[in-house]
Design an enzyme around this catalytic site. Structure first.
Site, short mmCIF file in Angstrom:
data_model
loop_
_atom_site.label_atom_id
_atom_site.label_comp_id
_atom_site.label_asym_id
_atom_site.label_seq_id
_atom_site.Cartn_x
_atom_site.Cartn_y
_atom_site.Cartn_z
N ARG A 176 82.99 137.16 60.61
CA ARG A 176 81.53 137.06 60.83
C ARG A 176 80.98 135.96 61.67
NH1 ARG A 176 78.79 141.31 57.65
NH2 ARG A 176 80.33 142.53 56.87
N ARG A 218 73.88 137.09 61.11
CA ARG A 218 72.54 136.50 60.79
C ARG A 218 72.23 134.89 60.39
NH1 ARG A 218 72.19 140.86 55.91
NH2 ARG A 218 74.69 140.53 56.11
N ASP A 270 80.70 147.58 63.93
CA ASP A 270 80.85 147.70 62.27
C ASP A 270 81.84 148.57 61.86
OD1 ASP A 270 79.36 146.37 59.76
OD2 ASP A 270 80.06 148.47 59.39
N ARG A 323 68.17 140.84 66.66
CA ARG A 323 68.06 141.95 65.42
C ARG A 323 66.89 142.38 65.33
NH1 ARG A 323 68.00 145.35 62.81
NH2 ARG A 323 69.15 145.80 60.93
N TYR A 338 83.30 153.64 50.49
CA TYR A 338 81.93 153.64 51.21
C TYR A 338 81.39 155.12 51.05
CZ TYR A 338 81.53 149.02 52.07
OH TYR A 338 81.23 147.43 52.34
#
Ligand code: CP3
Length: 337
Positions: A27, A31, A77, A40, A151
């Protein structure tokens, strides 16, 4: 663009002869970077943003501009596949991913294969565009069939697991059917990323730790099928969370492992495999003096290793100060010859 820096690929093949530690971070885009947040904030929906190859290129390059990193990872992703198979995903702040439907709610949930690979074209376009603009190797990636199944089962990040275990026991046939369907599309997804320019593939089995005895049957055997389908010598790295790699090493052709923070790194470094990861991103909350010592320790301990890649045991979190990351990485690179 031609590769100017090969030390990451050399470590993956255990063929580097320099005193150098390749570095990249799980990552490394995202963010914690203000320049990411700026882009974003222009999108209410994460998928709307990542479906734009130009934006993916920009987000992939952001950490490379700031830090001395030896590899890039395509900004996308692992949940692109469920989205392309007709189960859209939204990211709700503080809640993580939320799917439009789930196997838990709807035991007959159907994955739509028709045109799914075509819908993923934006990932391959981004891969090619990024590759044309970097001088370090590019890592493509995918979720494992098991992790994507988890998921899809919950329709969100899993919490309590009793129901999942019941489902595995009572609906074993359906579980394998979903895993086979996901394996099929992942094979094509990985191949297309390689054709578009990925130099290496990382498989994220982030929920591998939910399985114990059944890990080999429900996760590793499908991962191994994906690896066997790769027609080139592109290296594959496996990341499994909450699972020691001792039992995995002997049951897979994979030779590169991203350790989470809990495994013991030293016990694996003497083997003919490449080890990446293990560093706790929480360490980036330490003060400069402590970070300097950690960088010195990493360098002294691992610099002569042919099979070590500096990385984290889990992704950088939004609360990390990028200046701390920079300080640490600059320390490491200042030791280089
Ligand atoms: O530099 C990079 O590594 C960025 C590329 C990347 C993202 N996700 C972007 C992203 C990578 C390699 C991933 C992998 C990923 N995605 C994994 C495997 C690694 C792991 O952490 O175990 C998993 C399980 C996911 C699924 C996922 N995607 C979740 C749970 C979330 C919610 C929030 C979070 O960050 O955990 C996402 C969204 C996501 N993917 C974001 C980013 C930057 C944040 C979304 C936002 O900006 O709103």
């Amino acid at each position: 663009m031609t590769l100017k820096n090969r030390i990451f690929l050399e470590a993956l093949k255990r063929s580097n002869d320099q005193v150098n530690i390749p570095v990249w971070l799980l990552r490394q885009a995202g963010r914690y970077l203000p320049e990411y947040m700026k882009i974003r904030s222009q999108y209410s929906d994460f998928f709307q943003m990542i479906k734009k190859p130009e934006i993916c290129k920009e987000l992939t390059l952001q950490p490379l501009r700031r830090f001395p990193l030896d590899a890039a990872i395509t900004f996308t992703d692992i949940l692109t596949i469920p989205d392309a198979m007709g189960i859209p995903v939204e990211f709700i702040a503080g809640k993580g991913p939320v799917f439009s439907d789930s196997i838990q709610k709807n035991h007959l949930l159907r994955l739509n294969h028709e045109g799914a690979l075509k819908k993923l074209e934006y990932v391959f376009e981004a891969t090619a565009l990024i590759k044309a603009n970097i001088e370090v190797p590019l890592i493509g990636f995918t979720g494992s069939p098991w992790t994507l199944f988890v998921y899809l089962y919950y329709g969100k990040s899993p919490k309590s697991h009793d129901e999942l275990y019941n489902y595995l026991e009572l609906q074993s046939h359906n579980v394998h059917s979903y895993l086979e369907q996901l394996t099929d599309i992942i094979k094509d997804y990985v191949q297309a990323q390689i054709e578009a320019g990925a130099d290496c593939i990382q498989i994220f089995d982030s929920w591998g730790g939910l399985l114990d005895q059944e890990y080999e049957e429900l996760s590793l055997s499908y991962i191994n099928q994906i690896v066997a389908s790769i027609q080139t010598d592109v290296p594959v790295i496996l990341y499994t969370r909450d699972k020691l790699i001792d039992n995995i090493i002997d049951s897979t052709p994979i030779k590169c492992f991203n350790l989470d923070t809990s495994d013991n790194i030293d016990k694996h470094l003497g083997k003919d495999i490449t080890i990446q990861g293990n560093f706790d991103p929480k360490n980036f909350h330490a003060d400069d003096e402590a970070l300097k010592e950690m960088a010195q320790m990493v360098w002294t301990k691992y610099k002569d290793r042919k099979n070590y890649i500096f990385n984290l045991g889990s992704g950088l979190t939004p609360d990390v100060n990028p200046e701390k990351v920079e300080y640490f990485l600059n320390q490491l690179s200042s030791f280089r010859s």
